[in-house]
Design an enzyme around this catalytic site. Structure first.
Site, PDB file in Angstrom:
ATOM      1  N   VAL A 141       5.322  -0.685  -4.868  1.00  0.00           N
ATOM      2  CA  VAL A 141       4.082  -1.133  -5.486  1.00  0.00           C
ATOM      3  C   VAL A 141       2.935  -1.617  -4.497  1.00  0.00           C
ATOM      4  O   VAL A 141       1.973  -1.281  -4.930  1.00  0.00           O
ATOM      5  CB  VAL A 141       4.653  -2.371  -6.545  1.00  0.00           C
ATOM      6  N   CYS A 142       3.497  -2.085  -3.404  1.00  0.00           N
ATOM      7  CA  CYS A 142       2.686  -2.603  -2.430  1.00  0.00           C
ATOM      8  C   CYS A 142       1.685  -1.358  -1.740  1.00  0.00           C
ATOM      9  O   CYS A 142       0.547  -1.142  -1.783  1.00  0.00           O
ATOM     10  CB  CYS A 142       3.205  -3.449  -1.420  1.00  0.00           C
ATOM     11  N   ASP A 143       2.576  -0.259  -1.358  1.00  0.00           N
ATOM     12  CA  ASP A 143       2.170   1.287  -1.220  1.00  0.00           C
ATOM     13  C   ASP A 143       0.804   1.595  -2.121  1.00  0.00           C
ATOM     14  O   ASP A 143      -0.352   1.839  -1.758  1.00  0.00           O
ATOM     15  CB  ASP A 143       3.349   2.092  -1.063  1.00  0.00           C
TER      16      ASP A 143
END
Length: 172
Positions: free
Chosen positions: A64-66
Site C-alpha cells: 500500500v505504501c508503494d
C-alpha cells in the site's frame, strides 16, 4: 510527555496508540526535523511558500505504501512548481533512495523520520507499539496552515487520493 490517542487507529483490526495531537483543518502546521539523507536534515521552512502535500507511510517497502507513493509521484507533474509532495516514513534514507531508484520515483521528496520521530509526534501519527508513523495525508497551504487532513483508522487501507488532490488543486 506527549499526548497519547487510543482507539483511533488499528493494524489489521488490532488497536494502536498514536502519540501526539490530532491536527485539524485550520491548525498551524507544526515544524519538524526530517532526514533527507544521513547528514542533511530539513524542516518545514525548507519548503516555505509552497503548497505541501505530505503523504505519510509506515514503510516504503510494503504494497500500500508503494502504491500510495507511486500514485502521488504520477500526479505531481500536473500540480505545477508551487506544489511539493513529500512522503514521510521511518525507513532509513538509504532504503528510501534505493526504493526511489528501483521504482523510478523522481517527483516526490522522500524524507525519513527514523531518528527522533519528531514528525510523527508533532503530527500525531507516531505509533507507540510499532515505532512507525501511521498512514495519513496532510495538505498545507503556502503559509503552512493545515487545509486537509486524513488520519486513516486502518493502517492497511489506502487514503482518499481524490480528496487530497482536490484539496491541493483548490489552493492553486
Amino acid at each position: 510527555m506527549s499526548q497519547e490517542r487510543n482507539g483511533v487507529a488499528a493494524f489489521k483490526g488490532n488497536p494502536l496508540t498514536l502519540v501526539g495531537p490530532g491536527l485539524q483543518v485550520g491548525d498551524q502546521a507544526p515544524d519538524f526535523q526530517l532526514h533527507k539523507n544521513l547528514l542533511e536534515v530539513v524542516s518545514l521552512k525548507d519548503y516555505a511558500g509552497k503548497i505541501k502535500l505530505i503523504s505519510v507511510v509506515p514503510s516504503i517497502d510494503t504494497g500500500v505504501c508503494d502504491a500510495q507513493t507511486r500514485r502521488f509521484n504520477e500526479e505531481a507533474s500536473s500540480l505545477g512548481e508551487n506544489v511539493v509532495i513529500i512522503t514521510v516514513s521511518v525507513d532509513l534514507p538509504f532504503a528510501q533512495a534505493r526504493w526511489c531508484g528501483a521504482a523510478g520515483v523522481d517527483r516526490v521528496v522522500l524524507l525519513s523520520d527514523y531518528k527522533a520521530h519528531s514528525f510523527g509526534e508533532a503530527y500525531g501519527v507516531y505509533i507507540k507499539e510499532l515505532g512507525l508513523d501511521m498512514r495519513s495525508i496532510f495538505v498545507l497551504d503556502s503559509n503552512d496552515k493545515v487545509q486537509y487532513v486524513e488520519y486513516l483508522s486502518e493502517m492497511t487501507e489506502h487514503p482518499n487520493y481524490e480528496q487530497a488532490l482536490a484539496a491541493v488543486k483548490g489552493l492553486l
